[in-house]
Each structure stands twice: as structure tokens, then as C-alpha cells.
Design a protein around this motif. Structure first.
Motif, PDB file in Angstrom:
ATOM      1  N   GLU A 148       0.576  -1.485  -0.468  1.00  0.00           N
ATOM      2  CA  GLU A 148      -0.596   0.050  -0.244  1.00  0.00           C
ATOM      3  C   GLU A 148       0.677   1.312   0.030  1.00  0.00           C
ATOM      4  O   GLU A 148       0.508   1.829  -0.787  1.00  0.00           O
ATOM      5  CB  GLU A 148      -0.819   0.074   1.360  1.00  0.00           C
ATOM      6  CG  GLU A 148      -2.401  -0.879   1.005  1.00  0.00           C
ATOM      7  CD  GLU A 148      -3.049  -0.589   2.362  1.00  0.00           C
ATOM      8  OE1 GLU A 148      -2.917   0.640   3.044  1.00  0.00           O
ATOM      9  OE2 GLU A 148      -3.455  -1.424   3.129  1.00  0.00           O
ATOM     10  N   TYR A 149       1.675   0.966   0.677  1.00  0.00           N
ATOM     11  CA  TYR A 149       2.782   2.119   0.958  1.00  0.00           C
ATOM     12  C   TYR A 149       3.367   2.547  -0.569  1.00  0.00           C
ATOM     13  O   TYR A 149       3.753   4.340  -1.156  1.00  0.00           O
ATOM     14  CB  TYR A 149       3.990   2.129   2.075  1.00  0.00           C
ATOM     15  CG  TYR A 149       4.846   2.921   2.299  1.00  0.00           C
ATOM     16  CD1 TYR A 149       4.264   4.357   2.526  1.00  0.00           C
ATOM     17  CD2 TYR A 149       6.324   3.205   1.294  1.00  0.00           C
ATOM     18  CE1 TYR A 149       5.350   5.702   2.641  1.00  0.00           C
ATOM     19  CE2 TYR A 149       6.531   3.862   1.305  1.00  0.00           C
ATOM     20  CZ  TYR A 149       6.557   5.524   2.281  1.00  0.00           C
ATOM     21  OH  TYR A 149       7.575   6.374   2.668  1.00  0.00           O
ATOM     22  N   ARG A 151       1.142   4.253  -3.082  1.00  0.00           N
ATOM     23  CA  ARG A 151       0.930   5.747  -2.661  1.00  0.00           C
ATOM     24  C   ARG A 151       1.975   6.814  -3.360  1.00  0.00           C
ATOM     25  O   ARG A 151       2.417   7.982  -3.744  1.00  0.00           O
ATOM     26  CB  ARG A 151       0.738   5.363  -1.206  1.00  0.00           C
ATOM     27  CG  ARG A 151      -0.671   5.746  -1.359  1.00  0.00           C
ATOM     28  CD  ARG A 151      -1.570   6.320   0.060  1.00  0.00           C
ATOM     29  NE  ARG A 151      -1.324   4.905   0.934  1.00  0.00           N
ATOM     30  CZ  ARG A 151      -0.262   4.859   1.434  1.00  0.00           C
ATOM     31  NH1 ARG A 151      -0.072   6.767   2.422  1.00  0.00           N
ATOM     32  NH2 ARG A 151      -0.080   4.475   2.846  1.00  0.00           N
ATOM     33  N   VAL A 152       3.173   6.261  -2.415  1.00  0.00           N
ATOM     34  CA  VAL A 152       4.737   6.667  -2.806  1.00  0.00           C
ATOM     35  C   VAL A 152       5.389   6.900  -3.998  1.00  0.00           C
ATOM     36  O   VAL A 152       6.158   7.942  -4.149  1.00  0.00           O
ATOM     37  CB  VAL A 152       5.515   6.784  -1.220  1.00  0.00           C
ATOM     38  CG1 VAL A 152       6.729   7.387  -1.744  1.00  0.00           C
ATOM     39  CG2 VAL A 152       4.692   7.016  -0.047  1.00  0.00           C
TER      40      VAL A 152
END
Length: 85
Positions: free
Chosen positions: A36-37, A40-41
């Protein structure tokens, strides 16, 4: 691939609680969180790639704005209307 990380006691306790509540392993939760991180990043496309169809191919040729100029105008008008409030 194996990866070792050090967690402070509070974070490890939160992870253990979440694993117990969800019935998933700590490794599964860490992998899901990392996925997930990263989604997004680290974008899958660069800003240029995301807008390429709006401003041309970068080869010096003109962009095909059939319909795109209208879309651009609508977006600009909406943004102006929102910012004038």
C-alpha cells in the motif's frame, strides 16, 4: 527474499494485536502495508507519462487536441469557479 527489520516494542505490540484480530500473520500484514505504501509513494507512471496525451509527444510535433482542448477549458473553468468562492 528474507528481510529483517527492528521494531520498537510498541509497534511490535500493535502489529501482534492486528495479526491476532485479523487472523493474518505479522509477515502478511507487513507485506500488505508495504505494498500500500509503495503504491502511494512510488507512482507507477511519472507525471509526464500521466499527462502525455494532454500536451503532446515531446518530439516537437504538435499534440492532437481533438477534444482535449475542450476538456482543458472545462477543467480550467471549474477550477476558477471553485477558487472564486
Amino acid at each position: 527474499m528474507t528481510l529483517s527489520i527492528r521494531l520498537d516494542p510498541e509497534l511490535e505490540a500493535e502489529l501482534a494485536r492486528a495479526a491476532a484480530q485479523t487472523g493474518r500473520s505479522k509477515s502478511e500484514l507487513v507485506k500488505a502495508g508495504l505494498r500500500e505504501y509503495l503504491a502511494r509513494v512510488v507512482p507507477k507512471k511519472t507525471p509526464y507519462e500521466l499527462g502525455k496525451d494532454l500536451f503532446g509527444d515531446g518530439e516537437g510535433g504538435s499534440a492532437d487536441f481533438s477534444g482535449k482542448e475542450t476538456t482543458r477549458r472545462i477543467i480550467v473553468e471549474r477550477l476558477r469557479a471553485e477558487n472564486d468562492r
